[in-house]
Write a protein that holds these residues in place. Sequence first.
Motif, short mmCIF file in Angstrom:
data_model
loop_
_atom_site.label_atom_id
_atom_site.label_comp_id
_atom_site.label_asym_id
_atom_site.label_seq_id
_atom_site.Cartn_x
_atom_site.Cartn_y
_atom_site.Cartn_z
N UNK A 79 0.89 -1.19 0.01
CA UNK A 79 -0.04 0.08 0.18
C UNK A 79 0.90 1.21 -0.10
N UNK A 80 1.86 1.21 0.86
CA UNK A 80 2.66 2.47 0.87
C UNK A 80 3.46 2.63 -0.70
N UNK A 81 4.05 1.59 -1.27
CA UNK A 81 4.58 1.63 -2.46
C UNK A 81 3.63 2.20 -3.47
N UNK A 82 2.30 1.50 -3.58
CA UNK A 82 1.53 2.17 -4.40
C UNK A 82 1.09 3.67 -4.31
N UNK A 83 0.81 3.98 -2.98
CA UNK A 83 0.61 5.44 -2.82
C UNK A 83 1.81 6.31 -3.30
N UNK A 84 3.15 5.88 -2.87
CA UNK A 84 4.05 6.68 -3.23
C UNK A 84 4.48 6.83 -4.85
N UNK A 85 3.95 5.71 -5.56
CA UNK A 85 4.49 5.86 -7.07
C UNK A 85 3.08 6.09 -7.89
N UNK A 86 1.99 5.49 -7.11
CA UNK A 86 0.60 5.55 -8.03
C UNK A 86 -0.14 6.95 -8.05
N UNK A 87 -0.01 7.58 -6.90
CA UNK A 87 -0.49 8.83 -7.03
C UNK A 87 -0.05 9.85 -8.11
N UNK B 222 -1.18 -6.95 -8.49
CA UNK B 222 -2.75 -7.16 -8.76
C UNK B 222 -3.71 -6.09 -7.80
N UNK B 223 -3.10 -5.44 -6.74
CA UNK B 223 -3.88 -4.42 -5.95
C UNK B 223 -3.63 -3.05 -6.19
N UNK B 224 -2.52 -2.55 -6.81
CA UNK B 224 -2.05 -1.40 -7.18
C UNK B 224 -3.18 -0.55 -8.06
N UNK B 225 -3.74 -1.50 -8.96
CA UNK B 225 -4.55 -0.87 -10.02
C UNK B 225 -6.04 -0.11 -9.35
N UNK B 226 -6.23 -0.84 -7.98
CA UNK B 226 -7.48 -0.49 -7.44
C UNK B 226 -7.29 1.16 -6.90
N UNK B 227 -6.05 1.35 -6.40
CA UNK B 227 -5.76 2.71 -5.90
C UNK B 227 -5.64 3.87 -7.05
N UNK C 228 -8.11 8.02 -0.24
CA UNK C 228 -8.14 6.98 0.95
C UNK C 228 -9.02 5.84 0.69
N UNK C 229 -9.93 6.12 -0.01
CA UNK C 229 -10.82 4.64 -0.40
C UNK C 229 -9.94 3.74 -1.22
N UNK C 230 -9.07 4.41 -2.23
CA UNK C 230 -8.47 3.80 -2.96
C UNK C 230 -7.45 2.80 -2.24
N UNK C 231 -6.65 3.50 -1.44
CA UNK C 231 -5.64 2.97 -0.47
C UNK C 231 -6.13 1.79 0.33
N UNK C 232 -7.30 1.91 0.99
CA UNK C 232 -8.15 0.88 1.75
C UNK C 232 -8.35 -0.33 0.92
N UNK C 233 -8.99 -0.07 -0.42
CA UNK C 233 -9.12 -1.10 -1.26
C UNK C 233 -8.04 -1.93 -1.70
N UNK D 117 -13.95 -2.44 4.30
CA UNK D 117 -15.12 -1.94 3.41
C UNK D 117 -16.09 -0.94 3.93
N UNK D 118 -16.20 -1.11 5.34
CA UNK D 118 -16.96 -0.25 5.99
C UNK D 118 -16.38 1.07 6.07
N UNK D 119 -15.12 1.24 6.29
CA UNK D 119 -14.40 2.53 5.95
C UNK D 119 -14.63 3.38 4.85
N UNK D 120 -14.42 2.38 3.80
CA UNK D 120 -14.53 3.01 2.52
C UNK D 120 -16.12 3.51 2.21
N UNK D 121 -16.90 2.69 2.66
CA UNK D 121 -18.27 3.33 2.53
C UNK D 121 -18.56 4.59 3.33
N UNK D 122 -17.87 4.80 4.51
CA UNK D 122 -17.97 5.79 5.11
C UNK D 122 -17.50 6.96 4.60
N UNK D 123 -16.19 6.68 3.94
CA UNK D 123 -15.82 8.08 3.29
C UNK D 123 -16.45 8.39 2.06
N UNK D 124 -16.95 7.56 1.20
CA UNK D 124 -17.83 7.70 -0.08
C UNK D 124 -19.23 8.35 0.65
#
Length: 247
Positions: free
Chosen positions: A45-53, A124-129, A172-177, A233-240
């Motif tokens: 998740x950290x690597x994905x946020x760092x380079x994916x953003x 497999x997970x970075x594309x979600x973020x 934040x939602x993307x990072x959680x997913x 997923x509950x956190x994601x729904x809350x942010x949305x």
Amino acid sequence: MLALFALPLLALFIRSFKAGFFAYIFSEQAFNALRLSLITSSITTAVTILFGTTLAYMLARWKFRCRWWIELLIDLPIVLPPSVAGLILLMAFGRRGIFGQELSALGISLPFTTAAVVIAQTFVAAPFYIRAARIGFRAIDKQLEEAAHVEGANQWQLFREVMFPLAGSALISGAILTWTRALGEFGATILFAGNLEGVTQTMPMAIYLGFESKLGVALALSVMLVVVSMFLLGLTRKFERNEEQGT
């Protein structure tokens, strides 16, 4: 349809607690798998946020040739079977892969290591973020960007002070997913990283192995994954929901 989703989960919880949930969840095998899963998924998740953003921002706000093909390439792992993703990584970075021999010459061996777990999870997970961040950046009104330029903001100031805060909920939602998907990754990891306890055996691996040898461990870890996934997923729904109320 609701029963189809609810009844199997209920059966899992009942069977797990009948089998001695607390005895198995604190076993050495379960603890090692849980620890490794949390470490690798957090790194992913950290690597994905760092380079994916940055990549998501470029795809959302910049216009350049082949952008549509790049988006397609990044989204592809979302729909690929995990086993295919693992095979792709093995053919690329395996000992006999296209780039594996060059890496071996440098003394780097990726397959069947903890690093291979992180690579498989990121693939497999970075594309979600990236997808969530891209949508969040793209939804920002262009007039705000133009107003920032009028005030003399450069690209870094525009990103840091305007774009990043406004797209915060999407990020934040993307990072959680991404973290949730990495935590539950199985197919690509078992092909590329193997199933070595304490090294590459994450929770899904331990569940797979426990199904054949220690069913109690498999049940306990399955319950743990279900609870963590529901919470995230509950956190994601809350942010949305907060974002919808804000608009």
